[in-house]
Design a protein around this motif. Structure first.
Motif, mmCIF file in Angstrom:
data_model
loop_
_atom_site.group_PDB
_atom_site.id
_atom_site.type_symbol
_atom_site.label_atom_id
_atom_site.label_comp_id
_atom_site.label_asym_id
_atom_site.label_seq_id
_atom_site.Cartn_x
_atom_site.Cartn_y
_atom_site.Cartn_z
ATOM 1 N N THR A 108 0.877 -1.000 -0.460
ATOM 2 C CA THR A 108 -0.396 -0.172 -0.254
ATOM 3 C C THR A 108 0.664 1.022 0.292
ATOM 4 O OG1 THR A 108 -1.700 -1.028 1.598
ATOM 5 C CG2 THR A 108 -1.845 0.918 1.246
ATOM 6 N N PHE A 109 0.480 2.075 -1.342
ATOM 7 C CA PHE A 109 1.801 3.518 -1.235
ATOM 8 C C PHE A 109 1.038 4.502 -1.489
ATOM 9 C CE2 PHE A 109 4.341 5.265 -4.549
ATOM 10 C CZ PHE A 109 5.129 5.967 -3.910
ATOM 11 N N TRP A 161 4.571 4.633 5.010
ATOM 12 C CA TRP A 161 4.667 5.570 4.037
ATOM 13 C C TRP A 161 3.118 7.040 4.177
ATOM 14 C CZ3 TRP A 161 7.873 6.548 -0.211
ATOM 15 C CH2 TRP A 161 8.907 5.912 -0.591
ATOM 16 N N VAL A 162 4.104 8.119 4.364
ATOM 17 C CA VAL A 162 3.376 8.949 5.133
ATOM 18 C C VAL A 162 3.146 9.979 4.822
ATOM 19 C CG1 VAL A 162 3.134 10.070 7.381
ATOM 20 C CG2 VAL A 162 3.958 7.042 7.438
ATOM 21 N N THR A 163 2.033 10.704 4.265
ATOM 22 C CA THR A 163 1.655 11.536 4.404
ATOM 23 C C THR A 163 1.008 12.309 5.535
ATOM 24 O OG1 THR A 163 0.896 13.153 1.936
ATOM 25 C CG2 THR A 163 -0.506 10.786 2.608
ATOM 26 N N HIS A 180 4.365 -3.091 3.257
ATOM 27 C CA HIS A 180 3.856 -1.691 3.378
ATOM 28 C C HIS A 180 2.892 -1.567 3.283
ATOM 29 C CE1 HIS A 180 8.255 -2.393 0.752
ATOM 30 N NE2 HIS A 180 8.143 -3.274 1.798
ATOM 31 N N ASP A 181 2.525 -0.504 4.240
ATOM 32 C CA ASP A 181 1.494 0.450 4.048
ATOM 33 C C ASP A 181 1.385 1.724 4.142
ATOM 34 O OD1 ASP A 181 3.005 0.128 6.960
ATOM 35 O OD2 ASP A 181 1.494 -0.896 8.044
ATOM 36 N N ALA A 182 0.030 2.123 4.689
ATOM 37 C CA ALA A 182 0.584 3.825 4.120
ATOM 38 C C ALA A 182 -0.872 4.447 5.414
ATOM 39 C CB ALA A 182 -0.396 3.988 2.629
#
Length: 220
Positions: free
Chosen positions: A28-29, A42-44, A184-186
């Motif tokens: 997950t990206f 992955w962080v926003t 991988h997560d987000a």
């Protein structure tokens, strides 16, 4: 004969020395995000962003019941119209740990997220084609590629914190289905606002400044 054996041995050594490229079945990206190595996430902090679910090796190993999961902070209750995906509001949440059905109910690793309020969105009942070349999006691993498929979603949210996972099922050689969560997560995180001192602290600070001013006046 001896020479042939030496050549074969050398080829075997060279083959063993080659890096084995691996790519997770699911990632997950968020393209615009930064990588948090501590949580492998992955962080926003954006309120609107694109989210990808990346499926790999789907031509050789199809993924069944591919599902996107979104989880709220454990202290956050669902809020109407606070989240939309591709323009559709997501208001129905379940408390617990996904998946929410079947023999694998609640099998998702907690990883500091679950149990909490979460939703599930069906991405595809079956992914058995691989029209794209997909990459391992983890920094330093981008050269690892595989045939696969990317599913893209437009996320708009006013939640300060929102975590995304994905999962599917892989059919093993014995015909049984194996639960397969993403590697991988987000996440959407809003940085906390700067801390504001309590009124009592401000009063003490102001008194201290006044005292310093008086002392300096008498020192002149």
């Amino acid at each position: 004969m001896k020479r042939a054996m030496l050549i074969l041995s050398a080829m075997a050594v060279l083959a063993l020395g080659q890096p084995v490229l691996a790519i997770p079945s699911l990632q997950t990206f968020i393209p615009s995000a930064t990588w948090d190595a501590g949580t492998q996430t992955w962080v926003t902090n954006a309120g609107t962003f694109e989210l990808w679910v990346i499926a790999a090796n789907t031509d050789a190993k199809p993924i069944f019941d591919l599902t996107l999961v979104g989880a709220l902070d454990q202290n956050q209750a669902p809020v109407a119209s606070a989240l939309s995906i591709d323009g559709a509001d997501i208001d129905a949440f379940t408390y617990g740990t996904p998946p929410s059905w079947g023999d694998n109910a609640g099998d998702y690793p907690p990883h500091g997220i679950y149990p909490t309020n979460y939703f599930e969105l069906s991405v595809a009942a079956l992914v058995d084609d691989a029209p794209e070349t997909v990459h391992n999006m983890q920094p330093g691993e981008y050269d690892d590629t595989a045939p696969g498929k990317i599913f893209k979603f437009e996320i708009t949210t006013t939640y300060d914190w929102l975590h995304f996972d994905s999962y599917g099922f892989l059919r093993e050689q014995d015909g049984l289905f194996k639960f397969s969560p993403n590697s991988h997560d987000a996440e959407k995180r809003t940085p906390p606002p700067p801390s504001v001192p309590e009124p009592g602290t401000m009063l003490l600070f102001g008194s201290a400044l006044a005292l310093v001013g008086v002392v300096r006046k008498f020192q002149k």
